[in-house]
Structure formats: C-alpha cells, structure tokens
Enzyme design. Structure first.
Site, PDB file in Angstrom:
ATOM      1  N   ILE A  69     136.870  35.114 -92.802  1.00  0.00           N
ATOM      2  CA  ILE A  69     137.647  34.200 -91.965  1.00  0.00           C
ATOM      3  C   ILE A  69     138.961  33.866 -92.651  1.00  0.00           C
ATOM      4  O   ILE A  69     139.004  33.597 -93.852  1.00  0.00           O
ATOM      5  CB  ILE A  69     136.849  32.908 -91.697  1.00  0.00           C
ATOM      6  N   GLY A 126     132.803  36.612 -93.011  1.00  0.00           N
ATOM      7  CA  GLY A 126     132.744  36.850 -91.569  1.00  0.00           C
ATOM      8  C   GLY A 126     132.560  38.305 -91.208  1.00  0.00           C
ATOM      9  O   GLY A 126     132.035  38.624 -90.132  1.00  0.00           O
ATOM     10  N   ASP A 129     128.938  38.744 -91.057  1.00  0.00           N
ATOM     11  CA  ASP A 129     128.473  38.186 -89.783  1.00  0.00           C
ATOM     12  C   ASP A 129     128.609  39.223 -88.670  1.00  0.00           C
ATOM     13  O   ASP A 129     127.694  39.392 -87.857  1.00  0.00           O
ATOM     14  CB  ASP A 129     129.301  36.951 -89.403  1.00  0.00           C
ATOM     15  N   ASP A 157     127.627  30.256 -91.535  1.00  0.00           N
ATOM     16  CA  ASP A 157     127.167  29.639 -90.287  1.00  0.00           C
ATOM     17  C   ASP A 157     127.418  30.469 -89.034  1.00  0.00           C
ATOM     18  O   ASP A 157     127.241  29.974 -87.917  1.00  0.00           O
ATOM     19  CB  ASP A 157     127.804  28.254 -90.114  1.00  0.00           C
TER      20      ASP A 157
END
Length: 276
Positions: A69, A126, A129, A157
């Site tokens: 990110i 990320g 992810d 998260d």
C-alpha cells in the site's frame, strides 16, 4: 477497452480468451494508491461481464509486482478518518475505509473467471493480499514475498491473514506474518504459495500464457463452476460441500457444453464452446 489511472486491461490477441490485468504504477513499484482500490473492482467487474474473457492473468508493470500500500494512501486514510471526529466516530469511519479496501481485494475472488497471478520482483504487504485472493499463482526465481505489515506496526487487514493459512498452512502463515521476513520464489513453491517458478520474466510470461490458454480452451461453465464450488466448499464440511456441488450441477450440468465436449471427444476434435 476501459481506461484506468493505475491499471490496464490488455488482450494480446483478438482471438485469445485470455485477458491481462496489469498493475500499472511502475514508478512506484506498483504501490496501491486510493485510486488502485477504487479501480480494481471496476476492472474485475468489467472482465467478469466480458463474454470474450475466460481467464485473467494479473501481473505488474515494470520491475516489481507490487510493493504494498502506498504510504501516502495510508496517511490520507488516517487523516481523513481522524479529521474533526470523536474517537468513536473516527473508529467507525476508519472501519468503513478498511472494509472498502477489503472488498477491492475480494473482487478478485468474486470474479467468475479464474485469475492467475504472475509475480516477479517484490510482492510485499498488499501485494500478498492480492495474490492470496487469486486462484493460481506463479513467479520468477528472483521474486520475493513478504507479509510486511508487522514492520509498519499494522496488523495485516486486507485478506492475507484469512487466506494465506489455507494455502501454506497455519504454522507457516503465522511465522511469515509475525516476522515479516522475505520469502524467496523457491521457498514459496516449497510452501505451496505458487504452483511453479520460472527462470526469467519472459519465461514466466510464456509459461503462464500456456496455462491460461489451456484453461480458456475448456468449457466456460465447467471452469466457472469449479472456481465457485472450490471457494464455497472452503468453509463447509465435506457433506455440505457435496450437497452444494450436487445442487450446482443439477442446475448447470445439462448445458450445451456437455453435449459438445462428449461429441468432440468421440470425433477426436477440439471442442468449440459458446461464450459465457
């Protein structure tokens, strides 16, 4: 073809059912900006609706797949959530921001078409992810993976902690998430995160193309059904999963694809399936 700020959709051949979705911020090592999170579900929805697209290959432009990110995005989310709000409202606003970003990553799973990740260079934070939400993953030998959030004082998260354990095992996922260490491409293969490792970016592109074309040559009904049933059965008992696939096939099995597949097999020819 739709235009995006942070992504690009490419169909390398007009005769191919394989479409490429590329993270396209090479100057920032494809760090995920706020625009990235807004555009990713739009791009995947577009590919999902496109009857010409049967398989999606997700990759990164430049020297790296994804560096995580964008820190500017994190600062923006933090300041926006805290601006002029009491602690409770700030927390509620931040939760909505996180849920929105989670949905952007989950859009990969929600796409009916199989999504294959082709990873080179860095796949960090990320980026992990994203690849854990993909259906199949391949990488180059010099690729590396890192669940980096712990080093930024963040609990990951956006899906890694939920999806990675079922791919590499609970113990391996825990160790990677707690240490934030780099995992090489070869180790990723040993753990089962990727299905294959290629010697170079060109070999990766060629190898993934062959896999994607092979999948795209099969019945679209069978391919989308297989993805759906596998994902849904993940959270079911064996009996529940068997009941679900029985229900799925009772609705979808008797398609023209089945007739065509059997006829092609008997006639020793390549089947020709209708678009989805």
């Amino acid at each position: 073809m739709e235009k995006f700020k942070t992504l690009e959709i490419i169909q390398t051949s007009p005769d191919s059912s394989v479409f490429h979705l590329r993270l396209n911020r090479p100057s920032s090592r494809n760090a995920l900006s706020l625009d990235s999170f807004a555009e990713l579900p739009l791009a995947l929805s577009s590919l999902d609706r496109n009857p010409d697209a049967l398989v999606v290959v997700l990759s990164g432009a430049g020297d790296h797949f994804c560096s995580g990110i964008d820190l500017a995005a994190l600062r923006s989310i933090s300041s926006r959530s805290l601006s002029g709000a009491d602690r409770g409202r700030a927390g509620e606003r931040l939760r909505r921001e996180i849920k929105s970003m989670q949905d952007a990553i989950t859009a990969i799973e929600r796409c009916r078409k199989p999504v294959i990740a082709a990873v080179h260079g860095a796949c960090v934070g990320g980026g992990v992810d994203i690849v854990t939400a993909c259906d199949v993953r391949y990488c180059t030998g010099d690729a590396f993976f890192s669940v980096k959030e712990v080093d930024l004082a963040i609990t990951a998260d956006l899906g890694t902690l939920q999806r990675l354990p079922s791919i590499v095992g609970y113990g391996n996922a825990m160790e990677l998430a707690l240490t934030g260490r780099r995992m090489s491409g070869s180790e990723a293969k040993e753990m089962g995160l990727v299905s294959g490792v290629f010697g170079s970016k060109r070999e990766l592109d060629d190898g993934v193309r062959l896999v994607a074309e092979a999948i795209a040559s099969k019945s679209p009904m069978a391919i989308t059904g297989t993805k759906d049933v596998l994902q849904t059965s993940r959270d079911m008992s064996v009996d529940q999963g068997l009941d679900y696939v029985a229900t799925w096939n009772s609705a979808m099995l008797l398609s023209d694809d089945l007739t065509e597949a059997v006829s092609a097999h008997l006639q020793k020819r390549k089947p020709i399936f209708a678009k989805l």
